[in-house]
Design a protein around this motif. Structure first.
Motif, mmCIF file in Angstrom:
data_model
loop_
_atom_site.group_PDB
_atom_site.id
_atom_site.type_symbol
_atom_site.label_atom_id
_atom_site.label_comp_id
_atom_site.label_asym_id
_atom_site.label_seq_id
_atom_site.Cartn_x
_atom_site.Cartn_y
_atom_site.Cartn_z
ATOM 1 N N VAL A 43 0.962 -1.327 -0.074
ATOM 2 C CA VAL A 43 -0.111 -0.092 0.211
ATOM 3 C C VAL A 43 0.910 1.401 -0.081
ATOM 4 O O VAL A 43 1.802 1.279 1.045
ATOM 5 C CB VAL A 43 -1.067 -0.046 1.197
ATOM 6 N N THR A 44 0.663 2.211 -1.013
ATOM 7 C CA THR A 44 1.487 3.424 -1.053
ATOM 8 C C THR A 44 0.729 4.537 -0.521
ATOM 9 O O THR A 44 1.240 5.723 -0.726
ATOM 10 C CB THR A 44 1.977 3.495 -2.502
ATOM 11 N N GLY A 45 -0.661 4.556 -0.490
ATOM 12 C CA GLY A 45 -1.420 5.698 -0.371
ATOM 13 C C GLY A 45 -2.764 5.360 -0.433
ATOM 14 O O GLY A 45 -3.307 4.115 -0.624
ATOM 15 N N HIS A 46 -3.560 6.322 -0.431
ATOM 16 C CA HIS A 46 -5.019 6.479 -0.480
ATOM 17 C C HIS A 46 -5.786 7.294 -1.652
ATOM 18 O O HIS A 46 -4.885 8.344 -1.726
ATOM 19 C CB HIS A 46 -5.807 6.311 0.611
ATOM 20 N N THR A 47 -6.678 6.923 -2.188
ATOM 21 C CA THR A 47 -7.092 8.013 -3.264
ATOM 22 C C THR A 47 -8.710 8.057 -2.520
ATOM 23 O O THR A 47 -9.298 7.126 -2.178
ATOM 24 C CB THR A 47 -7.119 7.474 -4.721
ATOM 25 N N ALA A 48 -9.300 9.006 -2.564
ATOM 26 C CA ALA A 48 -10.563 9.635 -2.552
ATOM 27 C C ALA A 48 -11.421 9.524 -3.696
ATOM 28 O O ALA A 48 -11.077 9.879 -4.851
ATOM 29 C CB ALA A 48 -10.659 10.712 -1.835
ATOM 30 N N SER A 49 -12.855 8.878 -3.388
ATOM 31 C CA SER A 49 -13.715 8.835 -4.604
ATOM 32 C C SER A 49 -15.099 9.049 -3.922
ATOM 33 O O SER A 49 -15.429 8.996 -2.782
ATOM 34 C CB SER A 49 -13.717 7.563 -5.331
ATOM 35 N N ARG A 50 -15.985 9.227 -4.829
ATOM 36 C CA ARG A 50 -17.451 9.642 -4.163
ATOM 37 C C ARG A 50 -18.256 8.278 -4.901
ATOM 38 O O ARG A 50 -18.440 8.300 -6.105
ATOM 39 C CB ARG A 50 -17.823 10.782 -4.817
ATOM 40 N N GLU A 51 -18.750 7.519 -3.966
ATOM 41 C CA GLU A 51 -19.459 6.408 -4.473
ATOM 42 C C GLU A 51 -20.953 6.664 -3.723
ATOM 43 O O GLU A 51 -21.294 6.838 -2.691
ATOM 44 C CB GLU A 51 -19.211 4.990 -4.025
ATOM 45 N N GLY A 52 -21.893 7.109 -4.477
ATOM 46 C CA GLY A 52 -23.107 7.242 -4.191
ATOM 47 C C GLY A 52 -23.164 8.586 -3.552
ATOM 48 O O GLY A 52 -22.836 9.736 -4.261
ATOM 49 N N THR A 53 -23.374 8.736 -2.408
ATOM 50 C CA THR A 53 -23.746 10.077 -1.741
ATOM 51 C C THR A 53 -22.356 10.388 -0.648
ATOM 52 O O THR A 53 -22.478 11.412 -0.018
ATOM 53 C CB THR A 53 -24.877 10.423 -1.206
ATOM 54 N N TYR A 54 -21.704 9.423 -0.509
ATOM 55 C CA TYR A 54 -20.557 9.655 0.686
ATOM 56 C C TYR A 54 -19.178 9.561 0.005
ATOM 57 O O TYR A 54 -18.963 8.489 -0.958
ATOM 58 C CB TYR A 54 -20.767 8.640 1.664
#
Length: 145
Positions: A43-54
């Motif tokens: 694991v090198t990091g995290h990425t944010a995404s929007r799934e649905g409303t959260y």
């Protein structure tokens, strides 16, 4: 026929949609597990995404594929705590051959959740259908032989 009969359409159609959606996920997971390549990744990091409303976080992992090339992609993560994987953690991933961008964590939780959701959908639409058929049967005239 009263307007309350239309109320049975909600669980019936909802169950059909839920069954189809979860069956697609379960089938995709099944195929991925049959033809996919497994690899150890970091694991090198995290990425944010929007799934649905959260918003949700997906781990970004780095691994070496079967051709010896370094790959780094965000993976489909499911299950409790998948977004809390710390940087530097070693995880097992699975990806289709030749398509490393569609990697997923190698855990059975996504498949189990899909199968459970699929059966819940079946329960909804079969239950609604059974309720309608029972109601129709009680409205039919009785015949005496």
């Amino acid at each position: 026929m009263s307007k309350y009969w239309l109320l049975t359409l909600v669980p019936f159609l909802g169950g059909l949609v839920l069954t189809a959606y979860e069956a697609r996920i379960a089938l995709t997971e099944h195929v991925l597990r049959r033809i996919g390549r497994r690899a150890e990744a970091v694991v090198t990091g995290h990425t944010a995404s929007r799934e649905g409303t959260y918003p949700s976080l997906h781990p970004v992992v780095r691994w070496t594929d079967e051709h010896g090339e370094q790959q780094e992609h965000a993976v489909v993560a499911s299950g409790p705590g998948a977004h809390r994987l710390s940087e530097g953690a070693v995880v097992r991933i699975i990806h289709p051959p030749g398509v490393p961008g569609t990697a997923a964590l190698d855990t059975p939780e996504r498949y189990r959740t899909a199968v459970f959701g699929m059966w819940l959908g079946v329960l909804l639409w079969v239950g609604a259908l059974a309720a309608v058929l029972i109601r129709i049967a009680t409205l039919l005239p009785t015949y005496h032989y």
